[in-house]
Design a protein around this motif. Structure first.
Motif, PDB file in Angstrom:
ATOM      1  N   ARG A 199     101.096 -33.900 -12.178  1.00  0.00           N
ATOM      2  CA  ARG A 199     100.624 -33.520 -10.842  1.00  0.00           C
ATOM      3  C   ARG A 199     100.433 -34.808 -10.053  1.00  0.00           C
ATOM      4  NH1 ARG A 199     100.447 -29.911  -6.765  1.00  0.00           N
ATOM      5  NH2 ARG A 199      98.515 -30.072  -5.561  1.00  0.00           N
ATOM      6  N   PHE A 200     100.967 -34.850  -8.816  1.00  0.00           N
ATOM      7  CA  PHE A 200     100.927 -36.089  -8.017  1.00  0.00           C
ATOM      8  C   PHE A 200      99.481 -36.428  -7.658  1.00  0.00           C
ATOM      9  CE2 PHE A 200     100.769 -38.341  -4.006  1.00  0.00           C
ATOM     10  CZ  PHE A 200     101.663 -39.370  -4.237  1.00  0.00           C
ATOM     11  N   SER A 201      99.120 -37.644  -7.888  1.00  0.00           N
ATOM     12  CA  SER A 201      97.819 -38.147  -7.448  1.00  0.00           C
ATOM     13  C   SER A 201      97.954 -39.623  -7.159  1.00  0.00           C
ATOM     14  CB  SER A 201      96.750 -37.933  -8.518  1.00  0.00           C
ATOM     15  OG  SER A 201      97.078 -38.664  -9.687  1.00  0.00           O
ATOM     16  N   LEU A 202      97.145 -40.100  -6.250  1.00  0.00           N
ATOM     17  CA  LEU A 202      97.200 -41.500  -5.873  1.00  0.00           C
ATOM     18  C   LEU A 202      96.422 -42.329  -6.875  1.00  0.00           C
ATOM     19  CD1 LEU A 202      96.690 -41.252  -2.040  1.00  0.00           C
ATOM     20  CD2 LEU A 202      98.802 -41.729  -3.270  1.00  0.00           C
ATOM     21  N   SER A 203      97.096 -43.298  -7.471  1.00  0.00           N
ATOM     22  CA  SER A 203      96.425 -44.201  -8.407  1.00  0.00           C
ATOM     23  C   SER A 203      95.391 -45.039  -7.673  1.00  0.00           C
ATOM     24  CB  SER A 203      97.457 -45.133  -9.066  1.00  0.00           C
ATOM     25  OG  SER A 203      96.807 -46.162  -9.763  1.00  0.00           O
ATOM     26  N   LYS A 204      94.277 -45.317  -8.352  1.00  0.00           N
ATOM     27  CA  LYS A 204      93.239 -46.146  -7.735  1.00  0.00           C
ATOM     28  C   LYS A 204      93.740 -47.564  -7.482  1.00  0.00           C
ATOM     29  CE  LYS A 204      89.249 -43.642  -9.547  1.00  0.00           C
ATOM     30  NZ  LYS A 204      88.017 -43.743 -10.365  1.00  0.00           N
ATOM     31  N   SER A 205      94.785 -47.948  -8.245  1.00  0.00           N
ATOM     32  CA  SER A 205      95.296 -49.303  -8.078  1.00  0.00           C
ATOM     33  C   SER A 205      96.138 -49.440  -6.809  1.00  0.00           C
ATOM     34  CB  SER A 205      96.139 -49.706  -9.289  1.00  0.00           C
ATOM     35  OG  SER A 205      97.276 -48.871  -9.379  1.00  0.00           O
ATOM     36  N   LEU A 206      96.516 -48.296  -6.225  1.00  0.00           N
ATOM     37  CA  LEU A 206      97.342 -48.346  -5.017  1.00  0.00           C
ATOM     38  C   LEU A 206      96.427 -48.465  -3.805  1.00  0.00           C
ATOM     39  CD1 LEU A 206     100.288 -48.159  -4.127  1.00  0.00           C
ATOM     40  CD2 LEU A 206      99.917 -45.743  -3.722  1.00  0.00           C
ATOM     41  N   GLU A 207      96.602 -49.545  -3.048  1.00  0.00           N
ATOM     42  CA  GLU A 207      95.648 -49.840  -1.989  1.00  0.00           C
ATOM     43  C   GLU A 207      96.339 -50.018  -0.635  1.00  0.00           C
ATOM     44  OE1 GLU A 207      92.076 -52.140  -4.138  1.00  0.00           O
ATOM     45  OE2 GLU A 207      93.951 -53.242  -4.005  1.00  0.00           O
ATOM     46  N   LEU A 208      97.264 -49.129  -0.332  1.00  0.00           N
ATOM     47  CA  LEU A 208      97.919 -49.169   0.975  1.00  0.00           C
ATOM     48  C   LEU A 208      97.204 -48.172   1.895  1.00  0.00           C
ATOM     49  CD1 LEU A 208     101.592 -49.257  -0.272  1.00  0.00           C
ATOM     50  CD2 LEU A 208     100.408 -51.081   0.903  1.00  0.00           C
ATOM     51  N   GLU A 209      95.930 -48.461   2.165  1.00  0.00           N
ATOM     52  CA  GLU A 209      95.124 -47.491   2.902  1.00  0.00           C
ATOM     53  C   GLU A 209      95.654 -47.239   4.297  1.00  0.00           C
ATOM     54  OE1 GLU A 209      93.850 -50.184   1.471  1.00  0.00           O
ATOM     55  OE2 GLU A 209      92.161 -49.683   0.173  1.00  0.00           O
ATOM     56  N   GLU A 210      96.359 -48.214   4.887  1.00  0.00           N
ATOM     57  CA  GLU A 210      96.832 -48.026   6.248  1.00  0.00           C
ATOM     58  C   GLU A 210      97.941 -46.978   6.314  1.00  0.00           C
ATOM     59  OE1 GLU A 210      97.138 -50.973   9.042  1.00  0.00           O
ATOM     60  OE2 GLU A 210      96.085 -52.511   7.937  1.00  0.00           O
ATOM     61  N   GLN A 266     104.198 -47.037  -7.752  1.00  0.00           N
ATOM     62  CA  GLN A 266     102.983 -47.122  -8.546  1.00  0.00           C
ATOM     63  C   GLN A 266     103.255 -47.681  -9.939  1.00  0.00           C
ATOM     64  OE1 GLN A 266      99.980 -43.747  -7.752  1.00  0.00           O
ATOM     65  NE2 GLN A 266     101.974 -42.779  -7.550  1.00  0.00           N
ATOM     66  N   GLU A 267     102.176 -48.088 -10.564  1.00  0.00           N
ATOM     67  CA  GLU A 267     102.234 -48.602 -11.930  1.00  0.00           C
ATOM     68  C   GLU A 267     102.837 -47.563 -12.853  1.00  0.00           C
ATOM     69  OE1 GLU A 267     101.467 -51.685 -14.681  1.00  0.00           O
ATOM     70  OE2 GLU A 267     100.895 -51.698 -12.575  1.00  0.00           O
ATOM     71  N   GLY A 268     103.844 -47.978 -13.635  1.00  0.00           N
ATOM     72  CA  GLY A 268     104.436 -47.093 -14.619  1.00  0.00           C
ATOM     73  C   GLY A 268     105.594 -46.264 -14.107  1.00  0.00           C
ATOM     74  N   ARG A 269     105.894 -46.322 -12.812  1.00  0.00           N
ATOM     75  CA  ARG A 269     107.014 -45.561 -12.263  1.00  0.00           C
ATOM     76  C   ARG A 269     108.247 -46.456 -12.138  1.00  0.00           C
ATOM     77  NH1 ARG A 269     105.119 -41.074 -13.826  1.00  0.00           N
ATOM     78  NH2 ARG A 269     102.965 -40.804 -13.164  1.00  0.00           N
ATOM     79  N   ASP A 270     109.392 -45.807 -11.996  1.00  0.00           N
ATOM     80  CA  ASP A 270     110.649 -46.536 -11.824  1.00  0.00           C
ATOM     81  C   ASP A 270     110.735 -46.993 -10.361  1.00  0.00           C
ATOM     82  OD1 ASP A 270     113.124 -47.599 -11.782  1.00  0.00           O
ATOM     83  OD2 ASP A 270     114.184 -45.810 -12.473  1.00  0.00           O
TER      84      ASP A 270
END
Length: 510
Positions: free
Chosen positions: A69-80, A133-137
């Protein structure tokens, strides 16, 4: 929801970490079933050679494809670009597209083409974010962007998002222990998918290397860019031209490493890599700055020696100083020849201007005068102050012919301009210790109706007085005193002269 339209520069964003490159699963873990393996092999054989080779790409993450299920990783910080509200806005088409792309059983362009009508612009942007994201291609993000470019669906916001992602990947590679070749490969991949940001990504890479205090890697990076012939923008949109070599040399200059900047450009040119022409001009500027700093240090050193704080320079040190200065000038001349050979005639004036600055800093009067005439021949007239500085240098070295040529400009000059020129001439004579010539220059000023400043008059009179004590010749001193008195620049005075041989004092009224 946050908007991307206020985005100013990718450097202001905080980027997500890259996928872990150290994990490489075993071959028998890549596919859950033989059927899945055969399907993947068939898909791989259908891929273009460019995409098949992506296994060696630092952002290729091999592993079983299981759709979460798609969810935003906490490590992703492109808040804009992304907020937690985005998940509520995504439809079923988005999740189906992610699942199909994760399976890698078909070309990404085929999947997206099939679902084109079901995906909004925002959902396509989130597809890019998902695969970054981390772990994706992460390579899939490039393929999606390539399809968006072909379909003319890349707007300003999407371009800024992709640039931000790419800058994040670049930063992760540079901060990590990755080879320079990986960074260059990523640049090539960006170009392949049509990602061309409004700024130079090559300069961005050099800046990132510089920020993490890696001084050797940017040199290797520039060498690799030149060796592969990777295209770069040579115009920043404001008419300023440049390139990787010149930008790196400029970064070195900002840090005060002028000599290193010169060596970099010369080394690359002599290695057959052919840097951009404007890098030679930047290196010539570095030569000027190094000569200027060297001259200031030498003046301080001589001042300390004059005050008795340090010993005078010995012959060996004087030879080393002259050699260092000569080597710098030789480098500057070499760079100027390359500009003239490879650049257009429009650069000739700039070349002679740099050479003029070099010879002025080195105190070479005749060579500096020659550059003044060279500039005039190519239609780039130097201003009057530069002529006056060269005149002073020639006066200090008593280059009579050059002084005569340079003074011809005063024949049609205004009274104020004449005074400035003759003031520089006096200072040159005084610095060189040529006080008789300085006295003649003062008298000539008076004849022209130009009145010298008090400090200039006092300096010449003091120099003549000190010479009287050494030689006993009072002719020049008396002559100058009379001219100054006639011009009401000094009051009546008595001159006392003692003739030692006859034990006779002579008193004369002026």
């Amino acid at each position: 929801m946050a908007s991307a339209y206020g985005f100013a520069s990718p450097t202001k964003l905080r980027f997500s970490p890259l996928p872990s490159f150290s994990h490489q699963p075993a071959a028998n873990q890549l596919f859950a079933t033989p059927c899945e393996r055969n399907c993947a092999v068939a898909c791989y054989l259908r891929m273009p050679s460019r995409i098949r080779g992506r296994k060696n790409h630092p952002f290729f993450t091999a592993g079983p494809r299981r759709f979460p299920r798609f969810s935003l990783s906490k490590s992703l910080e492109l808040e804009e670009f992304v907020t937690s509200d985005d998940e509520d806005e995504m439809g079923d088409g988005f999740f189906e597209a992610i699942e199909e792309l994760e399976r890698m059983t078909r070309e990404p362009s085929d999947v997206l083409e099939e679902m084109n009508d079901r995906l909004s612009a925002r959902e396509l942007q989130l597809v890019l974010v998902y695969f970054s994201q981390e772990g994706r291609d992460s390579w899939c993000a490039l393929e999606v962007f390539e399809w968006l470019k072909k379909e003319n669906r890349v707007d300003k916001e999407t371009m800024e998002l992709m640039v931000a992602l790419m800058c994040g990947w670049m930063k992760k590679l540079i901060e990590g222990a990755h080879d320079v070749g990986d960074v260059v490969n990523l640049l090539v991949d960006m170009d392949c998918v049509g990602l061309k940001p409004s700024f130079s990504m090559i300069e961005k890479v050099i800046s990132l290397y510089w920020e993490v205090a890696k001084k050797d890697e940017p040199i290797l990076f520039v060498k690799e860019v030149l060796r592969r012939g990777i295209a770069y923008s040579d115009n920043d949109g404001e008419g300023h031209k440049g390139g990787p070599t010149g930008y790196l040399a400029w970064k070195m200059m900002v840090d005060g490493n002028y000599r290193d900047a010169v060596k970099l450009v010369i080394h690359l040119r002599e290695s057959g890599l052919r840097p951009e022409v404007y890098s030679y001009l930047i290196a010539m500027t570095a030569v000027v700055k190094e000569l200027n700093e060297f001259a200031k240090a030498l003046r301080r050193l001589k001042g300390l020696a004059k005050d008795g704080l340090i010993a005078n320079l010995d012959v060996e040190n004087v030879v080393l100083i002259d050699k260092y200065q000569s080597d710098l000038l030789a480098d500057g001349v070499c760079l100027s020849k390359w500009v003239i050979e490879e650049g257009g005639s429009s650069l000739h004036g700039v070349v002679h201007e740099r050479l003029l600055a070099m010879y002025i800093c080195a105190g070479h009067g005749l060579e500096a005068e020659r550059q003044l005439w060279e500039m005039k021949l190519v239609g780039k007239e130097a201003d009057g102050d530069l002529h006056d500085i060269v005149l002073a240098i020639c006066a200090s070295q008593k280059e009579v012919n050059a002084i005569g040529r340079l003074l011809t400009r005063t024949e049609t000059a205004s009274s104020m301009r004449k005074k400035r020129t003759f003031s520089w001439l006096l200072r040159g004579y005084i610095k060189g210790g040529h006080f008789d010539d300085a006295a003649d220059a003062l008298i000539k000023m008076l004849d022209l109706g130009v009145y010298p400043d008090y400090l200039d008059r006092a300096a010449v009179l003091q120099g003549l007085r000190s010479r009287i004590q050494q030689s006993g010749d009072v002719g020049a001193y008396l002559k100058l005193c009379k001219c100054l008195s006639d011009a009401n620049l000094i009051g009546p005075c008595l001159v006392y002269v003692y003739v030692k041989k006859h034990k006779l004092w002579i008193v004369r009224m002026l």
